[in-house]
Write a protein that holds these residues in place. Structure first.
Motif: not given
Length: 309
Positions: A63-74, A95-100
């Motif tokens: 499987q792919p690894y989990a990436m630190d990305v979330t979504f909002s304000d859809f 809106t896409l929010t991601h880790g450093a």
């Protein structure tokens, strides 16, 4: 399950500018986008219980690894009205929010919206889009994205039972140099994130309504017969069929006026036909009007003018 995948490509400098579609992907067809995304998505959902990203790697089911990305304000339209042939695209913003540690400036970092019916883990159907969306960086860790969700009714991806409420979702993929079309594709090096229940929309079977008032002209006080037909798209044979036993209003607009008033309510027949009578009083326009349901949008016929003598 009918799956169509779209991906919005994100590239360019992480400044306050729009990301452009990577040249390497620009030449690919929309089908390639859908196929590549579906491949990664299905692998991510292959864990026991259909939950993406198992806690331990499974060599037999990578499987792919989990990436630190979330979504909002859809945000998506309240309803998507789909007929029998033409493709229907609906704008989506989120809106896409991601880790450093997530490099959204990479040429092969992709993101896109989709909608689904059923549960998020095991959807009955999903609709993505054909064209890549664009994203604009709003900070070091956020981006504002715009994409499309597209329905292709003539390609058999919708069943009549799919009409109704769908939920919004979004995904992101970091291919990290991996080519999903290559025999050496290593999906464990691919990052993936998806999130459901971001919003809702109605996917509806497009409706049509006709009217014909006779005789024309007619003497004042005489009876006018008004007929018509209420039909809606059938996604399984790509034709329009009568919408049966539905409440429809007969309305009238006096010549020179811009407002319709309701004269009476009737129901469509077992074949979707409409027929009723009324008395002629003054010159004006007659029409039928249907309020709509969750599966079928509201529609009003173009008024038919009757000259009263």
């Amino acid at each position: 399950m009918h799956i169509r995948a779209t991906v919005a490509a994100v590239s360019g400098a992480l400044a306050l500018s729009a990301f452009a579609l990577p040249a390497a992907h620009a030449a690919d067809s929309a089908g390639s986008y859908r196929a590549d995304v579906a491949k990664v998505q299905e692998a991510a959902r292959a864990a026991t219980g259909k939950t993406a990203f198992s806690t331990a790697a499974d060599a037999a089911d990578p499987q792919p690894y989990a990436m630190d990305v979330t979504f909002s304000d859809f945000k998506i339209a309240k309803a998507v009205k789909v007929g029998t042939t033409g493709n229907v695209s609906t704008k989506v913003t989120y809106t896409l929010t991601h880790g450093a540690d997530v490099d959204i400036t990479a040429d092969d970092f992709l993101t896109g919206p989709f909608i689904y019916r059923g549960t998020f883990a095991t959807p009955d159907n999903e609709l993505f889009g054909d064209d890549p969306a664009t994203c604009t960086a709003t900070s070091d860790t956020t981006a504002s994205c715009t994409g499309l969700v597209t329905a292709h009714p003539s390609e058999g991806e919708l069943l009549n039972s799919d009409a109704g409420t769908w939920k919004g979702a979004a995904l992101a993929i970091a291919y990290n140099g991996q080519d999903p079309t290559s025999d050496s594709f290593d999906i464990t090096k691919v990052g993936y994130a998806e999130q459901g229940t971001l919003g809702t929309t109605l996917v509806q079977r497009y409706s049509k309504l006709t009217v014909n008032a006779t005789p024309e002209p007619v003497k004042k006080g005489k009876t006018i017969t008004v007929t018509g037909s209420l039909t809606r798209a059938n996604w399984e044979d790509n034709k329009y069929h009568g919408y049966t036993s539905q409440p429809v209003k007969l309305q009238f607009r006096k010549k020179g006026s811009t407002t319709y008033t309701t004269l009476k309510g009737i129901y469509s027949s077992s074949t979707g036909t409409l027929k009723t009578t009324t008395k002629a009083t003054v010159d004006g326009y007659y029409r039928f009007s249907f309020a709509g349901t969750t599966t079928t949008p509201a529609v009003s016929a173009t008024g038919d003018y009757v000259d009263v003598q």
